[in-house]
Design an enzyme around this catalytic site. Sequence first.
Site, PDB file in Angstrom:
ATOM      1  N   CYS A  71       0.830  -1.200   0.000  1.00  0.00           N
ATOM      2  CA  CYS A  71       0.000   0.000   0.000  1.00  0.00           C
ATOM      3  C   CYS A  71       0.865   1.251   0.000  1.00  0.00           C
ATOM      4  CB  CYS A  71      -0.926  -0.002   1.204  1.00  0.00           C
ATOM      5  SG  CYS A  71      -0.049  -0.331   2.722  1.00  0.00           S
TER       6      CYS A  71
ATOM      7  N   GLN B  70      -3.672 -10.778 -10.483  1.00  0.00           N
ATOM      8  CA  GLN B  70      -2.850  -9.586 -10.264  1.00  0.00           C
ATOM      9  C   GLN B  70      -1.865  -9.409 -11.410  1.00  0.00           C
ATOM     10  OE1 GLN B  70      -3.117  -7.111  -7.735  1.00  0.00           O
ATOM     11  NE2 GLN B  70      -1.774  -6.127  -9.228  1.00  0.00           N
TER      12      GLN B  70
ATOM     13  N   GLU C 144      -4.152   2.920  -8.624  1.00  0.00           N
ATOM     14  CA  GLU C 144      -3.296   1.959  -7.932  1.00  0.00           C
ATOM     15  C   GLU C 144      -3.229   0.666  -8.743  1.00  0.00           C
ATOM     16  OE1 GLU C 144      -4.687  -0.013  -4.317  1.00  0.00           O
ATOM     17  OE2 GLU C 144      -2.736   0.369  -3.396  1.00  0.00           O
TER      18      GLU C 144
HETATM   19  P1  NAP Z   1      -9.125  -6.646  -1.043  1.00  0.00           P
HETATM   20  O1  NAP Z   1      -9.418  -7.362  -2.290  1.00  0.00           O
HETATM   21  O2  NAP Z   1      -9.900  -5.421  -0.740  1.00  0.00           O
HETATM   22  O3  NAP Z   1      -9.280  -7.702   0.134  1.00  0.00           O
HETATM   23  C1  NAP Z   1      -8.968  -7.412   1.471  1.00  0.00           C
HETATM   24  C2  NAP Z   1      -9.722  -8.364   2.367  1.00  0.00           C
HETATM   25  O4  NAP Z   1     -11.119  -8.080   2.270  1.00  0.00           O
HETATM   26  C3  NAP Z   1      -9.572  -9.821   1.985  1.00  0.00           C
HETATM   27  O5  NAP Z   1      -9.546 -10.610   3.143  1.00  0.00           O
HETATM   28  C4  NAP Z   1     -10.823 -10.072   1.176  1.00  0.00           C
HETATM   29  O6  NAP Z   1     -11.203 -11.424   1.114  1.00  0.00           O
HETATM   30  C5  NAP Z   1     -11.827  -9.259   1.955  1.00  0.00           C
HETATM   31  N1  NAP Z   1     -13.066  -8.926   1.228  1.00  0.00           N
HETATM   32  C6  NAP Z   1     -13.274  -8.900  -0.107  1.00  0.00           C
HETATM   33  N2  NAP Z   1     -14.571  -8.572  -0.376  1.00  0.00           N
HETATM   34  C7  NAP Z   1     -15.181  -8.375   0.820  1.00  0.00           C
HETATM   35  C8  NAP Z   1     -16.507  -8.007   1.213  1.00  0.00           C
HETATM   36  N3  NAP Z   1     -17.455  -7.762   0.311  1.00  0.00           N
HETATM   37  N4  NAP Z   1     -16.780  -7.894   2.540  1.00  0.00           N
HETATM   38  C9  NAP Z   1     -15.816  -8.103   3.459  1.00  0.00           C
HETATM   39  N5  NAP Z   1     -14.556  -8.483   3.139  1.00  0.00           N
HETATM   40  C10 NAP Z   1     -14.229  -8.597   1.845  1.00  0.00           C
HETATM   41  O7  NAP Z   1      -7.575  -6.238  -0.968  1.00  0.00           O
HETATM   42  P2  NAP Z   1      -6.331  -7.162  -1.276  1.00  0.00           P
HETATM   43  O8  NAP Z   1      -6.298  -7.427  -2.727  1.00  0.00           O
HETATM   44  O9  NAP Z   1      -6.295  -8.310  -0.347  1.00  0.00           O
HETATM   45  O10 NAP Z   1      -5.143  -6.163  -0.855  1.00  0.00           O
HETATM   46  C11 NAP Z   1      -4.686  -5.171  -1.695  1.00  0.00           C
HETATM   47  C12 NAP Z   1      -5.263  -3.818  -1.336  1.00  0.00           C
HETATM   48  O11 NAP Z   1      -5.064  -3.568   0.048  1.00  0.00           O
HETATM   49  C13 NAP Z   1      -4.564  -2.678  -2.051  1.00  0.00           C
HETATM   50  O12 NAP Z   1      -5.514  -1.746  -2.470  1.00  0.00           O
HETATM   51  C14 NAP Z   1      -3.661  -2.097  -0.972  1.00  0.00           C
HETATM   52  O13 NAP Z   1      -3.309  -0.743  -1.162  1.00  0.00           O
HETATM   53  C15 NAP Z   1      -4.488  -2.289   0.233  1.00  0.00           C
HETATM   54  N6  NAP Z   1      -3.666  -2.271   1.444  1.00  0.00           N
HETATM   55  C16 NAP Z   1      -3.741  -1.187   2.248  1.00  0.00           C
HETATM   56  C17 NAP Z   1      -2.943  -1.099   3.381  1.00  0.00           C
HETATM   57  C18 NAP Z   1      -3.028   0.088   4.289  1.00  0.00           C
HETATM   58  O14 NAP Z   1      -2.630  -0.032   5.438  1.00  0.00           O
HETATM   59  N7  NAP Z   1      -3.522   1.219   3.840  1.00  0.00           N
HETATM   60  C19 NAP Z   1      -2.075  -2.156   3.694  1.00  0.00           C
HETATM   61  C20 NAP Z   1      -2.036  -3.257   2.848  1.00  0.00           C
HETATM   62  C21 NAP Z   1      -2.838  -3.309   1.718  1.00  0.00           C
HETATM   63  P3  NAP Z   1     -10.708 -12.429  -0.061  1.00  0.00           P
HETATM   64  O15 NAP Z   1      -9.688 -11.711  -0.869  1.00  0.00           O
HETATM   65  O16 NAP Z   1     -10.174 -13.567   0.684  1.00  0.00           O
HETATM   66  O17 NAP Z   1     -11.923 -12.793  -0.837  1.00  0.00           O
END
Ligand code: NAP
Length: 521
Positions: free
Chosen positions: A305, A352, A406
């Site tokens: 992030c 990805q 992003e």
């Molecule tokens: P994501 O797709 O948003 O998923 C994050 C988590 O949310 C996963 O456990 C996912 O489950 C879950 N999720 C998905 N849909 C959901 C829903 N409708 N209701 C509740 N939970 C749900 O993000 P990612 O691909 O794992 O991570 C990448 C993103 O995270 C990037 O945008 C990055 O910038 C951000 N990030 C931000 C920080 C920060 O501190 N600002 C730190 C790290 C990452 P599943 O994927 O298992 O289905």
Amino acid sequence: MSPSAAKAPKKEGKSTYKFPHDTKKYQNFIAGKWCDSSSGEVSENRNPANVTDLVGTFPRSTKEDVDRAVKSAKKAFAWWRLVPPPHRAKMFYRLVDIMQKNKEMYAFQMTREMGKPIFETRGDVQEGIDTALYACGEGYRMFGKTVPSELPSKFNMTTRFPIGVCGLVTPWNFPMAIPTWKMFPALMCGNTVVIKPAEITPLSVWNLLNAVLEAGFPPEVINVVFGAGSKVGNAIVEHPDTPVVSFTGSCAVGRKIGSLAAPKLKRVSMELGGKNCTLICNDANLDLAVDACIWAGFGTTGQRCTASSRVIVEEGVHDEFVEKFIKAAKKLKVGYGNDEGITMGPTVSEEQMKTDLEYIEIGKKDGATLAFGGKRLTGPEHKNGWFVQPTIFTDCKPKMRTSQEEIFGPVVSVIKVKNYDQAIEVANDIEFGLSSAVFTQDVNKAYRAFRDLETGLTYINSATIGAEAHMPFGGMKGTGNGHREGGWGAYEFYSETKACYVDWSGTLQRAQIDDIVPKKK
Ligand code: NAP
Ligand code: MG
């Protein structure tokens, strides 16, 4: 940790963990017991550097599984909230030792399940250890305040109390560190937790859970439910008995979670996406800036992030910077992160990888110059994984999609600007606000950047990545909703401030109405 992925010392380049690659059927942990999902379904966890390597299978859980977990956590909260914090701190001391002892194994398995090189996964585990150490100290602090009363013979104080069951939903890029940022302060404050890790990196939370149990935490206070976000994550957020929700992930999912939680008036922390910039001034130490841009652009394959996917360079040093940056990017060794000397791993998934390659096409079509990389790697050591070359675009305009959105991959856009004022303007002209960095020898420019860059983190003469566990972490603008993880801020989020007034005057003293001043004797 080395400041430069390209210069990672050789001894750090290889896992020393000797266990064979094993495949296992893993289970949920609900109400103090290991169990399968009520659906009986499982999902496969595979190594993104070699998809023929099956790490294990994990339950695809259901709303019913979440319900059981929340019920158990709610029941446990009734007594866990009363355990004195210094007693909880002692459990964290034991946890630190256990995590330290298993660090190499956790790091090896994390690299296997999500790809980043072993020296980075060791850092991920260390961040968890540091977060546990901080929790130990908080067990003896968690200060309240005492404040004078406006009335005589009356005492005012505040203290912090736990809130209840915390629903934690975490992403895959920091599979152990981010869960610890949430779970440790939540537990230390006296809450109980239900956590759902990302479906593609469940093993690191499974390892963390085992460490927590070995440290002597009561099993009922922590529940782990594996499965998809749309089912398990959604059910945790919607559940009436999870008054606290902490989410780290994408902006798109964050918005959904926010709208589900708002009608129930839940306390929600959201750490979302970023498109972070590094500003390079004419007076910068260019070699240092190049090291930082390599580390922040291509560390974790750009999947942080806080990754610096925008580099904004003053025109006086632009060409020299680009030349050095490309030269350094060429030295990155891309491969399976548990192997010797690897400095950049695969992307986490096929999806990805496809996103990265699509954005590379968009950049080319929009008129950016592809200065380096841009392709999928398909040689013998890469053919079974999701590898993309480190990629550098130059001649980027600030409003191009590749400069604004992003990508979450190893793709860096270099933007040339006329002067420092324009650099700040371009840096801020974006929806996100997580991290920024500035390279300059001028203290005035450095402080101006600290004041004017609209980001929750600003690094002077260092990379946009590298947050420390005892400092507040989080973003401004579209990166979140204003909460901070890490350090003391997390303890405020996971506890409720309560004000207490003790009146021993023996009369009814009415604040704001009775103006009582003790009589002179
Ligand atoms: P994501 O797709 O948003 O998923 C994050 C988590 O949310 C996963 O456990 C996912 O489950 C879950 N999720 C998905 N849909 C959901 C829903 N409708 N209701 C509740 N939970 C749900 O993000 P990612 O691909 O794992 O991570 C990448 C993103 O995270 C990037 O945008 C990055 O910038 C951000 N990030 C931000 C920080 C920060 O501190 N600002 C730190 C790290 C990452 P599943 O994927 O298992 O289905
Ligand atoms: Mg995996």
